[in-house]
Design a protein around this motif. Structure first.
Motif, PDB file in Angstrom:
ATOM      1  N   THR A 104       0.832  -1.207   0.000  1.00  0.00           N
ATOM      2  CA  THR A 104       0.000   0.000   0.000  1.00  0.00           C
ATOM      3  C   THR A 104       0.864   1.252   0.000  1.00  0.00           C
ATOM      4  OG1 THR A 104      -1.815  -1.117   1.165  1.00  0.00           O
ATOM      5  CG2 THR A 104      -1.771   1.289   1.250  1.00  0.00           C
ATOM      6  N   GLU A 105       1.898   1.257   0.850  1.00  0.00           N
ATOM      7  CA  GLU A 105       2.783   2.425   0.930  1.00  0.00           C
ATOM      8  C   GLU A 105       3.573   2.610  -0.360  1.00  0.00           C
ATOM      9  OE1 GLU A 105       4.536   5.814   2.494  1.00  0.00           O
ATOM     10  OE2 GLU A 105       2.824   4.645   3.224  1.00  0.00           O
ATOM     11  N   LEU A 106       4.111   1.517  -0.891  1.00  0.00           N
ATOM     12  CA  LEU A 106       4.928   1.626  -2.105  1.00  0.00           C
ATOM     13  C   LEU A 106       4.085   2.007  -3.318  1.00  0.00           C
ATOM     14  CD1 LEU A 106       7.394  -1.382  -1.684  1.00  0.00           C
ATOM     15  CD2 LEU A 106       7.791   1.032  -1.191  1.00  0.00           C
ATOM     16  N   ASN A 107       2.863   1.490  -3.372  1.00  0.00           N
ATOM     17  CA  ASN A 107       1.980   1.838  -4.489  1.00  0.00           C
ATOM     18  C   ASN A 107       1.622   3.321  -4.490  1.00  0.00           C
ATOM     19  OD1 ASN A 107       0.119  -1.328  -4.460  1.00  0.00           O
ATOM     20  ND2 ASN A 107       2.095  -0.790  -5.366  1.00  0.00           N
ATOM     21  N   LYS A 108       1.586   3.936  -3.293  1.00  0.00           N
ATOM     22  CA  LYS A 108       1.330   5.381  -3.208  1.00  0.00           C
ATOM     23  C   LYS A 108       2.402   6.164  -3.960  1.00  0.00           C
ATOM     24  CE  LYS A 108      -0.869   5.433   1.387  1.00  0.00           C
ATOM     25  NZ  LYS A 108      -0.666   5.889   2.796  1.00  0.00           N
ATOM     26  N   TRP A 109       3.612   5.611  -3.959  1.00  0.00           N
ATOM     27  CA  TRP A 109       4.740   6.269  -4.619  1.00  0.00           C
ATOM     28  C   TRP A 109       4.945   5.744  -6.038  1.00  0.00           C
ATOM     29  CZ3 TRP A 109       7.604  10.248  -2.462  1.00  0.00           C
ATOM     30  CH2 TRP A 109       7.286  10.548  -1.130  1.00  0.00           C
ATOM     31  N   LYS A 110       3.935   5.027  -6.529  1.00  0.00           N
ATOM     32  CA  LYS A 110       3.924   4.531  -7.912  1.00  0.00           C
ATOM     33  C   LYS A 110       4.949   3.432  -8.178  1.00  0.00           C
ATOM     34  CE  LYS A 110       0.791   7.624  -8.680  1.00  0.00           C
ATOM     35  NZ  LYS A 110      -0.642   7.220  -8.704  1.00  0.00           N
ATOM     36  N   TYR A 111       5.414   2.770  -7.112  1.00  0.00           N
ATOM     37  CA  TYR A 111       6.298   1.629  -7.316  1.00  0.00           C
ATOM     38  C   TYR A 111       5.454   0.397  -7.635  1.00  0.00           C
ATOM     39  CZ  TYR A 111       9.979   4.437  -5.119  1.00  0.00           C
ATOM     40  OH  TYR A 111      10.886   5.422  -4.821  1.00  0.00           O
ATOM     41  N   THR A 112       5.952  -0.447  -8.518  1.00  0.00           N
ATOM     42  CA  THR A 112       5.303  -1.717  -8.816  1.00  0.00           C
ATOM     43  C   THR A 112       5.770  -2.753  -7.800  1.00  0.00           C
ATOM     44  OG1 THR A 112       5.229  -1.235 -11.188  1.00  0.00           O
ATOM     45  CG2 THR A 112       5.031  -3.546 -10.537  1.00  0.00           C
ATOM     46  N   THR A 113       4.846  -3.465  -7.189  1.00  0.00           N
ATOM     47  CA  THR A 113       5.211  -4.474  -6.193  1.00  0.00           C
ATOM     48  C   THR A 113       4.879  -5.874  -6.706  1.00  0.00           C
ATOM     49  OG1 THR A 113       3.073  -4.139  -5.093  1.00  0.00           O
ATOM     50  CG2 THR A 113       4.962  -2.940  -4.211  1.00  0.00           C
ATOM     51  N   ILE A 114       5.764  -6.814  -6.397  1.00  0.00           N
ATOM     52  CA  ILE A 114       5.614  -8.209  -6.811  1.00  0.00           C
ATOM     53  C   ILE A 114       5.817  -9.081  -5.578  1.00  0.00           C
ATOM     54  CG2 ILE A 114       6.409  -9.999  -8.413  1.00  0.00           C
ATOM     55  CD1 ILE A 114       7.854  -7.671  -9.938  1.00  0.00           C
ATOM     56  N   LEU A 128      10.923   3.312   3.190  1.00  0.00           N
ATOM     57  CA  LEU A 128      10.874   4.066   1.940  1.00  0.00           C
ATOM     58  C   LEU A 128      12.173   4.841   1.718  1.00  0.00           C
ATOM     59  CD1 LEU A 128       9.077   4.867  -0.475  1.00  0.00           C
ATOM     60  CD2 LEU A 128       8.289   6.814   0.890  1.00  0.00           C
ATOM     61  N   ALA A 129      12.711   5.423   2.790  1.00  0.00           N
ATOM     62  CA  ALA A 129      13.965   6.179   2.677  1.00  0.00           C
ATOM     63  C   ALA A 129      15.108   5.270   2.241  1.00  0.00           C
ATOM     64  CB  ALA A 129      14.299   6.843   4.011  1.00  0.00           C
ATOM     65  N   LYS A 130      15.143   4.057   2.790  1.00  0.00           N
ATOM     66  CA  LYS A 130      16.190   3.105   2.417  1.00  0.00           C
ATOM     67  C   LYS A 130      16.051   2.692   0.952  1.00  0.00           C
ATOM     68  CE  LYS A 130      17.031   1.032   6.989  1.00  0.00           C
ATOM     69  NZ  LYS A 130      18.498   0.943   6.986  1.00  0.00           N
ATOM     70  N   ILE A 131      14.816   2.416   0.527  1.00  0.00           N
ATOM     71  CA  ILE A 131      14.569   2.028  -0.862  1.00  0.00           C
ATOM     72  C   ILE A 131      14.984   3.149  -1.812  1.00  0.00           C
ATOM     73  CG2 ILE A 131      12.741   1.584  -2.556  1.00  0.00           C
ATOM     74  CD1 ILE A 131      11.270   0.024  -0.339  1.00  0.00           C
ATOM     75  N   GLN A 132      14.578   4.360  -1.500  1.00  0.00           N
ATOM     76  CA  GLN A 132      14.884   5.490  -2.373  1.00  0.00           C
ATOM     77  C   GLN A 132      16.383   5.769  -2.431  1.00  0.00           C
ATOM     78  OE1 GLN A 132      12.269   8.451  -0.659  1.00  0.00           O
ATOM     79  NE2 GLN A 132      10.617   7.975  -2.097  1.00  0.00           N
ATOM     80  N   ALA A 133      17.076   5.585  -1.299  1.00  0.00           N
ATOM     81  CA  ALA A 133      18.525   5.801  -1.282  1.00  0.00           C
ATOM     82  C   ALA A 133      19.231   4.804  -2.197  1.00  0.00           C
ATOM     83  CB  ALA A 133      19.060   5.685   0.142  1.00  0.00           C
ATOM     84  N   LEU A 134      18.825   3.523  -2.123  1.00  0.00           N
ATOM     85  CA  LEU A 134      19.442   2.504  -2.976  1.00  0.00           C
ATOM     86  C   LEU A 134      19.100   2.736  -4.443  1.00  0.00           C
ATOM     87  CD1 LEU A 134      18.967  -0.740  -0.832  1.00  0.00           C
ATOM     88  CD2 LEU A 134      21.131   0.332  -1.475  1.00  0.00           C
TER      89      LEU A 134
END
Length: 227
Positions: free
Chosen positions: A19-29, A109-115
């Motif tokens: 839910t959180e990642l989809n808010k930022w338009k990331y595709t989740t699998i 989210l901060a960790k994902i965006q940093a990577l």
């Protein structure tokens, strides 16, 4: 947008994260077959992989090792196993970062965006040279007279920084700043284990002694004439 593969069997956590990642338009699998996690990840070719440790069939350590044979995407471990040895085991197996349960989705989210930012930055030079060795920043391959070794994105990023500062010590704080946004959410042990993993890769091609530890300060990559 980026694809995030979630290796987690808790439906509540899966829902919260997606839910959180989809808010930022990331595709989740997510995983469909727990007997073939590595195959599913290889086929999906995600930008980031989120890994729990306690899983059906085999644990996260097993799957991280298996995934690293077919995919070099950054791995963030999400686990309730808060024992340092478990965290370091995951990093040593090939993970790039970790976050403990219960966790803040903002921190995740901060960790994902940093990577993602680090891996999406176009390298100033596709190939970096030191002595007779060549680091390809696009493929994460290190080519040497003794052979070719495949690096993870974090290993490649660390080696690139050290090559840029060849024969000079790079402080631990600088590496944390450049690689993980200053290490705000990291234990310094994560850096130490990643360095150990890089040193093991260098040993495969007879370059273990090229990476020096300056105790209490940082690390230094040396040329042949400095050895």
């Amino acid at each position: 947008m980026a694809k995030i593969f979630i290796v987690e069997d808790n439906p509540t956590i899966i829902k919260t994260v997606t839910t959180e990642l989809n808010k930022w338009k990331y595709t989740t699998i997510t995983v469909h077959d727990w007997d073939h996690v590595d195959t599913e990840i290889a086929q999906a070719s995600p930008d980031i992989i989120l890994f729990d440790i306690t899983l059906p069939t085999f644990d996260g350590f097993y799957w991280i090792n298996a995934v690293r044979k077919v995919c070099q995407s950054p791995i963030i471990v999400i686990s309730a196993a808060d024992i340092d040895s478990n965290i370091m085991h995951a990093i040593a197996a090939g993970a790039d970062d970790y976050i403990m349960k219960p966790f803040s989705t903002a921190v995740l989210l901060a960790k994902i965006q940093a990577l993602l930012r680090r891996n999406q930055q176009a390298p100033s030079n596709e190939k970096m040279i030191w002595d007779n060795n060549q680091l390809n920043q696009l493929t994460n391959e290190l080519t040497t007279p003794a052979g070719i070794v495949q690096l993870t994105p974090t290993e490649e990023a660390m080696l690139a920084i050290l090559i840029n500062h060849l024969n000079h010590t790079v402080a631990k704080e600088q590496l944390l700043e450049w690689l993980w946004q200053g290490g705000k959410f990291l234990n310094e042990n994560t850096l130490n284990v990643n360095i150990s993993r890089l040193r093991s890769k260098l040993a495969i091609v007879n370059l273990k002694d090229s990476l020096r530890t300056e105790r209490g300060i940082g690390y230094r990559l040396v040329t042949n004439h400095e050895k």
